[in-house]
Write a protein that holds these residues in place. Structure first.
Motif, short mmCIF file in Angstrom:
data_model
loop_
_atom_site.label_atom_id
_atom_site.label_comp_id
_atom_site.label_asym_id
_atom_site.label_seq_id
_atom_site.Cartn_x
_atom_site.Cartn_y
_atom_site.Cartn_z
N ARG A 69 0.82 -1.20 0.00
CA ARG A 69 0.00 0.00 0.00
C ARG A 69 0.86 1.26 0.00
NH1 ARG A 69 -3.15 -0.41 5.72
NH2 ARG A 69 -4.37 -1.80 4.36
N TRP A 71 0.60 5.68 0.64
CA TRP A 71 -0.18 6.79 1.18
C TRP A 71 0.69 8.04 1.17
CZ3 TRP A 71 2.12 2.95 3.92
CH2 TRP A 71 2.99 3.30 4.95
N LEU A 109 -5.49 5.50 1.46
CA LEU A 109 -4.58 4.41 1.08
C LEU A 109 -4.83 3.94 -0.34
CD1 LEU A 109 -4.90 2.22 4.31
CD2 LEU A 109 -3.08 3.86 3.80
N GLU A 111 -4.02 0.59 -2.49
CA GLU A 111 -3.64 -0.79 -2.21
C GLU A 111 -3.53 -1.58 -3.52
OE1 GLU A 111 -5.73 -1.35 2.13
OE2 GLU A 111 -7.06 -1.47 0.38
N TYR A 125 -6.42 -3.54 -7.53
CA TYR A 125 -6.06 -2.29 -6.87
C TYR A 125 -7.30 -1.56 -6.40
CZ TYR A 125 -7.11 -0.21 -11.48
OH TYR A 125 -7.71 0.16 -12.66
N SER A 128 -8.63 3.19 -0.59
CA SER A 128 -9.43 2.88 0.59
C SER A 128 -9.53 4.05 1.54
CB SER A 128 -8.81 1.68 1.33
OG SER A 128 -9.49 1.45 2.55
#
Length: 277
Positions: A69, A71, A109, A111, A125, A128
């Motif tokens: 992940r 961010w 996020l 992912e 993918y 989130s």
């Protein structure tokens, strides 16, 4: 001839070990520090965190089968004289590199699981909001040969429409209902840990209205998981609104026609009224 065959074999070997290329683009009006957490049993990328000044980009090559992940950390202070920290999505390492630590919620996020599926070549993918939200982010696929290969994420800045009970400090981030209240019905835990017993809360519904293609709660799979094969991916922080490719991220008509703040308040009022009745 033998030398040529050896070179060709090595070329095939090298090519087969590489998966997608990830390109990070910062269109925010401030520096973002991307964080990276690699899944268990997956070879790591060349870095676990780096500084990305505004209007800059950086690409990383992932190996086949990579999962993990990404961010964006904001408000970070790393001056080299001691441990540093970030105001949102900090990974707690005290350094620019996250070194295997994940994001402290709230955090938007992205992912990925590369080279999965029945054929062993499909990428999965999503973006989130299950751990909350801290900045706009979209994922775009390019060069994919099959699958939806759709753009996903949040173009709209959810912090502007975050309910007061979910706001962090001065509105730099927006908590998930699970983090804010800790109740099983919000966290999909305990008796609520199955798709049948965990339904989207009013807060998850509000997140979904603003960011229709992002995960809004733990079992929001049908409208929030995307697939592609043989693609490279661009992760953009604070993307522009709209482009031909990112326009599909906000594809719910009501979200486009009604100001999000009014939409959220109206939805809250309907829920509260139904509970009273």
């Amino acid at each position: 001839m033998a030398l040529f065959k050896l070179f060709f074999a090595l070329l095939l070997l090298c090519t087969s070990t590489y998966g997608a290329k990830f390109t990070f683009v910062n269109k925010c009006e401030y520096t973002v520090w991307p964080g990276i957490l690699t899944g268990s049993g997956t070879p790591p990328l060349e870095t676990t965190g780096f500084e990305l000044p505004q209007q800059s980009s950086r690409s990383l090559q992932a190996p086949n089968g990579w999962s993990g992940r990404f961010w964006g950390r904001t408000g970070c202070k790393f001056n080299g004289t001691g441990p540093g920290s970030c105001s949102t999505a900090d990974c707690g390492s005290g350094q620019v590199e996250c070194n295997g630590a994940g994001a402290a919620p709230p955090a938007t996020l992205a992912e990925f699981t590369l080279g999965s599926g029945s054929q062993g070549s499909q990428d999965f993918y999503d973006v989130s909001l299950v751990d909350g939200y801290n900045l706009p982010m979209i994922v775009e696929a390019s060069g994919g040969s099959s699958g939806m290969c759709a753009a996903t994420g949040c173009v709209t800045d959810l912090n502007k429409y975050c309910p007061d009970e979910l706001k962090v400090s001065n509105g730099d981030a927006c908590k998930s209902a699970c983090e804010a209240f800790g109740k099983p019905e919000y966290c999909c835990s305990g008796a609520h840990n199955t798709p049948d017993t965990c339904k989207p809360s009013v807060y998850a519904a509000l997140f979904k209205m603003v960011c229709p293609r992002a995960y809004s709660y733990a079992y929001d799979d049908q409208t929030s998981t995307f697939t592609c094969t043989g693609a490279d991916y661009t992760i953009t922080f604070c993307p522009s609104i709209p482009t031909s490719q990112t326009a599909v991220v906000n594809d719910t008509p009501t979200t486009l026609l009604i100001p999000p703040r009014r939409l959220l308040k109206a939805h809250q009022s309907r829920v509260l009224n139904s509970q009273v009745q």
